[in-house]
Design an enzyme around this catalytic site. Structure first.
Site, PDB file in Angstrom:
ATOM      1  N   VAL A 239       4.587  15.972   4.457  1.00 19.46           N
ATOM      2  CA  VAL A 239       5.123  17.361   3.519  1.00 19.46           C
ATOM      3  C   VAL A 239       5.464  18.396   4.275  1.00 19.46           C
ATOM      4  O   VAL A 239       4.850  18.719   4.428  1.00 19.46           O
ATOM      5  CB  VAL A 239       4.576  17.279   2.000  1.00 19.46           C
ATOM      6  CG1 VAL A 239       4.418  18.818   1.389  1.00 19.46           C
ATOM      7  CG2 VAL A 239       3.614  16.553   1.208  1.00 19.46           C
ATOM      8  N   PRO A 240       6.744  18.646   4.709  1.00 22.25           N
ATOM      9  CA  PRO A 240       7.082  18.770   5.827  1.00 22.25           C
ATOM     10  C   PRO A 240       6.786  20.898   5.408  1.00 22.25           C
ATOM     11  O   PRO A 240       7.816  21.577   5.660  1.00 22.25           O
ATOM     12  CB  PRO A 240       8.527  18.787   5.669  1.00 22.25           C
ATOM     13  CG  PRO A 240       9.100  18.714   4.806  1.00 22.25           C
ATOM     14  CD  PRO A 240       8.033  18.412   3.562  1.00 22.25           C
ATOM     15  N   CYS A 241       5.459  21.377   5.445  1.00 24.05           N
ATOM     16  CA  CYS A 241       5.337  22.495   5.280  1.00 24.05           C
ATOM     17  C   CYS A 241       5.950  23.353   6.922  1.00 24.05           C
ATOM     18  O   CYS A 241       5.383  24.813   6.928  1.00 24.05           O
ATOM     19  CB  CYS A 241       3.491  23.152   5.717  1.00 24.05           C
ATOM     20  SG  CYS A 241       2.788  21.887   6.495  1.00 24.05           S
ATOM     21  N   HIS A 242       5.235  22.727   7.787  1.00 16.26           N
ATOM     22  CA  HIS A 242       7.003  23.387   9.258  1.00 16.26           C
ATOM     23  C   HIS A 242       7.782  24.062   8.765  1.00 16.26           C
ATOM     24  O   HIS A 242       8.309  25.036   9.730  1.00 16.26           O
ATOM     25  CB  HIS A 242       6.299  22.285  10.288  1.00 16.26           C
ATOM     26  CG  HIS A 242       7.120  21.436   9.990  1.00 16.26           C
ATOM     27  ND1 HIS A 242       7.186  19.888   8.857  1.00 16.26           N
ATOM     28  CD2 HIS A 242       8.240  20.390  10.307  1.00 16.26           C
ATOM     29  CE1 HIS A 242       7.729  19.320   9.475  1.00 16.26           C
ATOM     30  NE2 HIS A 242       8.825  19.684   9.778  1.00 16.26           N
TER      31      HIS A 242
END
Length: 187
Positions: free
Chosen positions: A150-153
């Protein structure tokens, strides 16, 4: 808007975990029958032990070390991602460690912010129907139990700043560089 803290969720069964190498250092992965439930950066022995204690407290059930079974596919897909052979993830996710607004924001992020793109905190808030909740989106990113997958970056500041990151700013820079959003770090 305050972010909700996950309530204790007791699983009926087993929680499998393993530590795998990555270009960012060791990652702890954990999964339940529902899917991948946790990814933890910098999983040296101390970080691993603390994370496993938190998981045991939140999920209950039996914790068992295993890179097979429930974790075989997440391990393979993460290796492909870090090896630049994969741009997205197709694994089941167990959302039980995140609730309410945070879950809504993280699901929007996972489903609609693809590899190689970024979104602003305010834009993500707008997408979930809370246009004034940019700070709450930041809190949701900090509560993300499934970073990378889950690409919070991929969430950045609207003025072009990189923003914060629970795994550290260098880790965020390296993930964005891997996806071609930023140039490779010089050092």
């Amino acid at each position: 808007m305050e972010s909700e803290k996950p309530t204790t969720v007791r699983t009926a069964g087993r929680v499998e975990w393993t530590v795998v190498p990555s270009t960012l250092g060791p990652l702890l992965l954990a999964a339940t029958e529902r899917g991948l439930v946790s990814v933890v950066f910098h999983a040296d022995d101390r970080v691993r032990d603390r994370a496993l204690e938190r998981l045991a407290g939140a999920l209950g059930g039996e914790l068992a070390e295993s890179a097979e079974g429930l974790l075989a596919e997440p391990v393979r897909q993460l290796a492909d991602y870090f090896g630049e052979r994969r741009r997205g993830f197709a694994v089941k996710l167990d959302w039980s460690l995140v609730t309410g607004f945070n879950r809504q924001v993280l699901r929007e992020l996972a489903e609609r912010v693809p590899y190689g793109t970024v979104v602003g905190y305010g834009e993500l808030a707008r997408r979930v129907g809370q246009p004034g909740a940019a700070q709450a989106v930041g809190a949701a990113m900090g509560a993300n139990p499934l970073p990378v997958v889950v690409p919070c970056h991929r969430v950045v500041e609207s003025d072009g700043g990189i923003g914060g990151f629970g795994g550290g700013l260098e880790t965020k820079r390296r993930l964005l560089a891997l996806e071609g959003v930023l140039p490779e770090p010089l050092f």
